[in-house]
Write a protein that holds these residues in place. Structure first.
Motif, PDB file in Angstrom:
ATOM      1  N   ASP A  65      40.902  15.117 -42.397  1.00 37.33           N
ATOM      2  CA  ASP A  65      41.064  13.670 -42.526  1.00 37.33           C
ATOM      3  C   ASP A  65      41.007  13.013 -41.151  1.00 37.33           C
ATOM      4  OD1 ASP A  65      41.982  11.030 -42.961  1.00 37.33           O
ATOM      5  OD2 ASP A  65      43.195  11.687 -44.661  1.00 37.33           O
ATOM      6  N   ASN A  67      41.443   9.857 -40.437  1.00 36.27           N
ATOM      7  CA  ASN A  67      42.252   8.653 -40.253  1.00 36.27           C
ATOM      8  C   ASN A  67      43.581   8.762 -40.994  1.00 36.27           C
ATOM      9  OD1 ASN A  67      43.213   5.798 -40.917  1.00 36.27           O
ATOM     10  ND2 ASN A  67      41.666   5.452 -39.340  1.00 36.27           N
ATOM     11  N   TRP A 114      33.203  11.017 -44.796  1.00 38.67           N
ATOM     12  CA  TRP A 114      32.690  10.219 -43.692  1.00 38.67           C
ATOM     13  C   TRP A 114      31.198  10.536 -43.627  1.00 38.67           C
ATOM     14  CZ3 TRP A 114      31.250  12.376 -38.689  1.00 38.67           C
ATOM     15  CH2 TRP A 114      30.762  11.398 -37.821  1.00 38.67           C
ATOM     16  N   VAL A 146      34.354   5.083 -39.660  1.00 40.38           N
ATOM     17  CA  VAL A 146      35.255   5.701 -40.629  1.00 40.38           C
ATOM     18  C   VAL A 146      35.912   4.596 -41.440  1.00 40.38           C
ATOM     19  CG1 VAL A 146      37.388   7.042 -40.866  1.00 40.38           C
ATOM     20  CG2 VAL A 146      35.701   7.658 -39.111  1.00 40.38           C
ATOM     21  N   PRO A 148      39.122   4.114 -43.691  1.00 41.11           N
ATOM     22  CA  PRO A 148      40.344   4.787 -44.120  1.00 41.11           C
ATOM     23  C   PRO A 148      40.466   4.862 -45.641  1.00 41.11           C
ATOM     24  CG  PRO A 148      40.817   3.275 -42.337  1.00 41.11           C
ATOM     25  CD  PRO A 148      39.388   3.029 -42.750  1.00 41.11           C
ATOM     26  N   ASP A 152      36.684   8.939 -45.050  1.00 37.76           N
ATOM     27  CA  ASP A 152      37.321   9.425 -43.827  1.00 37.76           C
ATOM     28  C   ASP A 152      37.516  10.936 -43.797  1.00 37.76           C
ATOM     29  OD1 ASP A 152      39.328   9.581 -45.736  1.00 37.76           O
ATOM     30  OD2 ASP A 152      40.874   8.677 -44.482  1.00 37.76           O
TER      31      ASP A 152
END
Length: 177
Positions: A65, A67, A114, A146, A148, A152
């Motif tokens: 991940d 973010n 992403w 990206v 969120p 992401d």
């Protein structure tokens, strides 16, 4: 808090020919250079870095991940990338004295991806044991933005047969272009 990224390239390529019982270089090429990202949030700059050796079980997905869910490298908070400027993935354990990986990693394909990594949510590449994937871009948009919670993730799926230890580094900015 400052961040910095520097990639040094020095790739030596050579092809030889046999003449009069000795090998003589017939061609030598040496692509080389340095790419740097200074500290900041502008062009050719970064303010967020993440790097780790990660382990993924046989036939399992590891969702990285970008973010909000992964601790940053100094442990002072979470990685909060909004613009990715570089990524490095090596299908190899960090410690050269441990057994080499025996399974391939599939990078990409899945939900909440992403898409700056490979261009779309269905694209994927396969890294065989020992393979390396590297991209770096310092322009205003980096390698991509990206989003969120919805775009992401970097999905890394291990093949069946054994646990895999791989190395990953991601760097970029906490702002969008």
């Amino acid at each position: 808090m400052a961040a910095y990224a520097r990639a040094n390239f020095n790739l030596i390529l050579q092809q030889t020919t046999i003449q009069r019982l000795s090998a003589i270089p017939a061609w030598t090429g040496t692509p080389n250079g340095i790419i740097e990202h200074a500290s900041g949030t502008g062009l050719n700059q970064i303010d967020q870095v993440y790097g780790a050796e990660r382990s993924v079980a046989s036939a399992t997905l590891d969702a990285v991940d970008l973010n909000g869910q992964i601790a940053n490298v100094i442990g002072s908070g979470n990685l909060n990338l909004l613009t990715v400027c570089g990524i490095f993935i090596w299908n190899s354990p960090q410690d050269p004295t441990v057994a080499a990986n025996t399974t391939a990693l599939t990078i990409g394909a899945g939900t909440n991806l992403w898409t700056g990594l490979l261009g779309n949510a269905t694209a994927q590449i396969v890294l065989q044991p020992g393979d390396v994937f590297f991209r770096m871009g310092g322009g205003a948009g980096g390698l991509g933005t990206v989003t969120p919670s919805t775009a992401d993730l970097i999905n890394i799926t291990n093949g069946a047969g054994a646990t895999n230890k791989y190395q990953i580094a991601v760097w970029g900015r906490s702002v969008t272009p």
